[in-house]
Design an enzyme around this catalytic site. Sequence first.
Site, PDB file in Angstrom:
ATOM      1  N   HIS A   1       0.854  -1.200   0.000  1.00  0.00           N
ATOM      2  CA  HIS A   1       0.000   0.000   0.000  1.00  0.00           C
ATOM      3  C   HIS A   1       0.886   1.245   0.000  1.00  0.00           C
ATOM      4  O   HIS A   1       1.943   1.270   0.642  1.00  0.00           O
ATOM      5  CB  HIS A   1      -0.927  -0.002   1.223  1.00  0.00           C
ATOM      6  CG  HIS A   1      -2.008   1.025   1.122  1.00  0.00           C
ATOM      7  ND1 HIS A   1      -1.769   2.356   1.369  1.00  0.00           N
ATOM      8  CD2 HIS A   1      -3.306   0.934   0.764  1.00  0.00           C
ATOM      9  CE1 HIS A   1      -2.893   3.029   1.173  1.00  0.00           C
ATOM     10  NE2 HIS A   1      -3.840   2.187   0.811  1.00  0.00           N
TER      11      HIS A   1
ATOM     12  N   GLU B   1      -4.172   2.402  -7.354  1.00  0.00           N
ATOM     13  CA  GLU B   1      -4.571   3.499  -6.469  1.00  0.00           C
ATOM     14  C   GLU B   1      -3.651   4.695  -6.690  1.00  0.00           C
ATOM     15  O   GLU B   1      -2.561   4.761  -6.087  1.00  0.00           O
ATOM     16  CB  GLU B   1      -4.464   3.051  -5.008  1.00  0.00           C
ATOM     17  CG  GLU B   1      -5.305   1.854  -4.660  1.00  0.00           C
ATOM     18  CD  GLU B   1      -5.572   1.788  -3.159  1.00  0.00           C
ATOM     19  OE1 GLU B   1      -6.736   1.792  -2.771  1.00  0.00           O
ATOM     20  OE2 GLU B   1      -4.597   1.752  -2.378  1.00  0.00           O
TER      21      GLU B   1
END
Length: 253
Positions: free
Chosen positions: A96, A168
């Site tokens: 992430h 993302e």
Amino acid sequence: MDKSIIIGNWKMNLKINSSQKLIKDIQRNLSKKDFNCCEIIVCPSNIHLESVYNKMKTKISLGCQNLFWENDGAYTGEISAAMMKNINCKYAIIGHSERRNYIKETDEMINKKIRACQNNSITPILCIGESAKQRKDLNTRSFLKKQILSAYRGINFNNFRSIIIAYEPIWAIGSSNPANPEDANEIALYIKKLLINNYKNIDKKTINILYGGSVNAKNIKSFTDMNEIDGSLVGGESIKPAGFVGIIKNSYK
Ligand code: PGA
């Protein structure tokens, strides 16, 4: 995949009682149809994985937000893929952007974590995404390519049940400024082609590209309506029962 994949990343939020309440509230509002149309995964804080799992009575799957690449040993403070598997984690968020940024996780560390997932039959959810500056400098695709090829270096895709990549863009995360769905769709197509061209043994049907970054119940459909977008990794809205349930119900392919 015909089903959309909706993943809740609870990040570093909620104590034990509110985590358990959240999973109960989400489940209470889901129907059989939701499970037929949607693969639902929640990723609570690592410390609450077991207590949330104990309240899970539906087909929701459990995922963790991070893990370590060795199976056991002198690695103070870390939790292995084997341990995650042992407490029923089927999925793991890997790489992430918040971990790449705050913890300085490198592509090499991410590659080791992907390997650890594979060795322990955990499906990694690989997160990739460009910064605002890279976007402005038109470096998005070359940057994503580097992130993908280094994360999967040496990986044999023969026994991957599902390849999940969450695209993302860093500038879209937690910003109320989601990417344009058409742009995200083009990137998803780019990623799929890149995977197929670079990994000969990949089964196209197993590839799932998700979009993440300021997704909510109102805008989810504009993403899942896109041909190449298979679902979403959701942050902020995933810890609001109505928000997360609304995203699931509006995400049907
Ligand atoms: P957001 O976060 O939905 O709050 O933008 C997405 C993520 O970080 O996975």
